[in-house]
Design a protein around this motif. Structure first.
Motif, PDB file in Angstrom:
ATOM      1  N   GLU A  77       8.112  -1.083  -7.939  1.00 21.48           N
ATOM      2  CA  GLU A  77       9.398  -0.396  -8.046  1.00 21.48           C
ATOM      3  C   GLU A  77       9.707  -0.046  -9.496  1.00 21.48           C
ATOM      4  N   ARG A  78       9.326  -0.929 -10.420  1.00 22.51           N
ATOM      5  CA  ARG A  78       9.517  -0.661 -11.841  1.00 22.51           C
ATOM      6  C   ARG A  78       8.598   0.466 -12.320  1.00 22.51           C
ATOM      7  N   VAL A  79       7.391   0.550 -11.775  1.00 21.46           N
ATOM      8  CA  VAL A  79       6.511   1.682 -12.101  1.00 21.46           C
ATOM      9  C   VAL A  79       7.205   2.987 -11.710  1.00 21.46           C
ATOM     10  N   GLY A  80       7.846   3.003 -10.541  1.00 21.60           N
ATOM     11  CA  GLY A  80       8.599   4.185 -10.130  1.00 21.60           C
ATOM     12  C   GLY A  80       9.733   4.500 -11.089  1.00 21.60           C
TER      13      GLY A  80
ATOM     14  N   ARG B 183       0.835  -1.213   0.000  1.00 21.93           N
ATOM     15  CA  ARG B 183       0.000   0.000   0.000  1.00 21.93           C
ATOM     16  C   ARG B 183       0.865   1.258   0.000  1.00 21.93           C
ATOM     17  N   HIS B 184       1.879   1.252   0.861  1.00 23.35           N
ATOM     18  CA  HIS B 184       2.714   2.447   1.001  1.00 23.35           C
ATOM     19  C   HIS B 184       3.487   2.747  -0.282  1.00 23.35           C
ATOM     20  N   ILE B 185       4.161   1.739  -0.821  1.00 26.15           N
ATOM     21  CA  ILE B 185       4.973   1.960  -2.018  1.00 26.15           C
ATOM     22  C   ILE B 185       4.084   2.272  -3.220  1.00 26.15           C
ATOM     23  N   SER B 186       2.909   1.652  -3.292  1.00 26.63           N
ATOM     24  CA  SER B 186       2.017   1.927  -4.422  1.00 26.63           C
ATOM     25  C   SER B 186       1.567   3.385  -4.418  1.00 26.63           C
ATOM     26  N   GLU B 187       1.271   3.920  -3.236  1.00 32.36           N
ATOM     27  CA  GLU B 187       0.870   5.330  -3.152  1.00 32.36           C
ATOM     28  C   GLU B 187       2.022   6.236  -3.579  1.00 32.36           C
ATOM     29  N   HIS B 188       3.234   5.859  -3.209  1.00 32.94           N
ATOM     30  CA  HIS B 188       4.413   6.660  -3.551  1.00 32.94           C
ATOM     31  C   HIS B 188       4.649   6.681  -5.062  1.00 32.94           C
ATOM     32  N   VAL B 189       4.635   5.518  -5.685  1.00 32.65           N
ATOM     33  CA  VAL B 189       4.943   5.480  -7.120  1.00 32.65           C
ATOM     34  C   VAL B 189       3.793   6.055  -7.953  1.00 32.65           C
ATOM     35  N   ARG B 190       2.555   5.920  -7.485  1.00 33.07           N
ATOM     36  CA  ARG B 190       1.440   6.527  -8.216  1.00 33.07           C
ATOM     37  C   ARG B 190       1.544   8.046  -8.173  1.00 33.07           C
ATOM     38  N   LYS B 191       2.000   8.597  -7.056  1.00 36.71           N
ATOM     39  CA  LYS B 191       2.209  10.045  -6.991  1.00 36.71           C
ATOM     40  C   LYS B 191       3.332  10.457  -7.938  1.00 36.71           C
ATOM     41  N   MET B 192       4.406   9.662  -7.985  1.00 38.25           N
ATOM     42  CA  MET B 192       5.476   9.957  -8.937  1.00 38.25           C
ATOM     43  C   MET B 192       4.957   9.974 -10.363  1.00 38.25           C
TER      44      MET B 192
ATOM     45  N   LEU C 273      14.209   7.377  -3.088  1.00 36.84           N
ATOM     46  CA  LEU C 273      13.445   7.053  -1.885  1.00 36.84           C
ATOM     47  C   LEU C 273      12.631   5.777  -2.091  1.00 36.84           C
ATOM     48  N   VAL C 274      12.044   5.642  -3.281  1.00 36.48           N
ATOM     49  CA  VAL C 274      11.288   4.425  -3.585  1.00 36.48           C
ATOM     50  C   VAL C 274      12.211   3.208  -3.584  1.00 36.48           C
ATOM     51  N   ASP C 275      13.394   3.363  -4.165  1.00 34.51           N
ATOM     52  CA  ASP C 275      14.354   2.256  -4.174  1.00 34.51           C
ATOM     53  C   ASP C 275      14.706   1.831  -2.750  1.00 34.51           C
ATOM     54  N   ASP C 276      14.872   2.822  -1.861  1.00 33.43           N
ATOM     55  CA  ASP C 276      15.197   2.504  -0.463  1.00 33.43           C
ATOM     56  C   ASP C 276      14.033   1.791   0.218  1.00 33.43           C
ATOM     57  N   GLU C 277      12.810   2.264  -0.021  1.00 29.95           N
ATOM     58  CA  GLU C 277      11.627   1.635   0.568  1.00 29.95           C
ATOM     59  C   GLU C 277      11.461   0.204   0.054  1.00 29.95           C
ATOM     60  N   TYR C 278      11.720   0.025  -1.217  1.00 31.92           N
ATOM     61  CA  TYR C 278      11.622  -1.303  -1.824  1.00 31.92           C
ATOM     62  C   TYR C 278      12.639  -2.261  -1.199  1.00 31.92           C
ATOM     63  N   GLY C 279      13.878  -1.798  -1.056  1.00 28.74           N
ATOM     64  CA  GLY C 279      14.914  -2.638  -0.466  1.00 28.74           C
ATOM     65  C   GLY C 279      14.584  -3.025   0.969  1.00 28.74           C
ATOM     66  N   SER C 280      14.075  -2.079   1.733  1.00 24.55           N
ATOM     67  CA  SER C 280      13.708  -2.359   3.119  1.00 24.55           C
ATOM     68  C   SER C 280      12.576  -3.381   3.193  1.00 24.55           C
ATOM     69  N   ALA C 281      11.566  -3.218   2.341  1.00 22.24           N
ATOM     70  CA  ALA C 281      10.437  -4.149   2.331  1.00 22.24           C
ATOM     71  C   ALA C 281      10.877  -5.553   1.938  1.00 22.24           C
ATOM     72  N   MET C 282      11.766  -5.644   0.968  1.00 25.58           N
ATOM     73  CA  MET C 282      12.231  -6.960   0.522  1.00 25.58           C
ATOM     74  C   MET C 282      13.027  -7.659   1.621  1.00 25.58           C
ATOM     75  N   ARG C 283      13.846  -6.925   2.341  1.00 25.78           N
ATOM     76  CA  ARG C 283      14.611  -7.525   3.431  1.00 25.78           C
ATOM     77  C   ARG C 283      13.683  -8.049   4.524  1.00 25.78           C
ATOM     78  N   SER C 284      12.649  -7.274   4.823  1.00 27.64           N
ATOM     79  CA  SER C 284      11.685  -7.685   5.840  1.00 27.64           C
ATOM     80  C   SER C 284      10.961  -8.963   5.428  1.00 27.64           C
ATOM     81  N   LEU C 285      10.563  -9.037   4.166  1.00 27.07           N
ATOM     82  CA  LEU C 285       9.845 -10.215   3.686  1.00 27.07           C
ATOM     83  C   LEU C 285      10.752 -11.443   3.615  1.00 27.07           C
TER      84      LEU C 285
END
Length: 241
Positions: free
Chosen positions: A203-206, A132-141, A166-178
């Protein structure tokens, strides 16, 4: 020569000006369509709505048709008008932009396919908060990059370029958590992998939204910044004329 939103109203040929305006209008329509597809694909995942996911998965044709239509318009303008300077940059930027928008449509379809896979399971899905968080970010971009294109706004375009990191950082953090969650609970591997593919698509949309913003700088300033780090750019050079 720098261009502004008024530049393309200066043609001797009113018909040529109309063709360029229609080109921009059709690009914005395509952009609005792919933005809606990304939004609905994510919604289908978050709401576990398999019917909506199927609609997005099967609706890619409309985006492809718009790309073909716009490319045909660009080809006709290049052949008949032989545009120069800023007009040529506009046509080239539109051709590049339609390619990225078509790929965003492809990413929306990928999200929908993974949403369908997840809807078949009964277990709690991990990672939806991050989606949800990353989707809102990349849609705004994406929305901001299209607005920048419509307004020839390099300042807004550069804000999008800076957001990509910033999106790349959020993506990396989410992937590590998962990855950690998946190692702790092997039963979650299948669903977590689906969520990872969704996050990768977002992330690719971003990335594609970032490309659109870079085309705005090329269009307005004639500068190709595709392989230049944002911090290396001269901000004064990129300000709106």
């Amino acid at each position: 020569m720098d261009i502004t939103s008024d530049t393309h109203s200066q043609h001797i040929s009113r018909q040529f000006n109309q063709e360029l305006e229609e080109l921009k209008t059709h690009l914005m329509a395509m952009g609005g369509l792919v933005e809606q597809q990304v939004q609905e694909a994510v919604k289908s995942l978050l709401d576990n709505d398999s019917r909506l996911a199927e609609k997005i998965r099967d609706n890619d044709r409309q985006v492809n048709d718009l790309q073909i239509q716009i490319d045909d318009e660009c080809t006709r303008i290049l052949a008949r008008r032989q545009p120069a300077a800023s007009d040529l940059r506009l046509v080239v930027a539109v051709i590049r932009a339609t390619s990225d928008l078509e790929r965003i449509g492809d990413e929306a379809s990928k999200i929908a396919r993974n949403a369908l896979s997840l809807s078949e399971g009964n277990s709690h899905v991990k990672g939806l908060v991050e989606v949800r968080h990353i989707s809102e970010h990349v849609r705004k971009m994406l929305r901001d990059s299209l607005t920048a294109f419509a307004r020839f706004d390099t300042e807004l375009a550069m804000r999008v370029v800076h957001e990509d990191k910033l999106v790349d950082d959020e993506y990396g953090s989410a992937m590590r958590s998962l990855m950690t969650f998946m190692m702790e609970d092997s039963r979650s591997i299948s669903s977590v992998l689906n969520v990872m593919w969704v996050l990768r698509a977002l992330e690719r949309v971003g990335d594609h939204a970032n490309n659109l913003a870079e085309y705005v700088v090329y269009l307005v300033k004639g500068l190709d910044i595709r392989h230049t780090a944002p911090e290396e750019l001269d901000e004064n050079m990129l300000k709106k004329p």
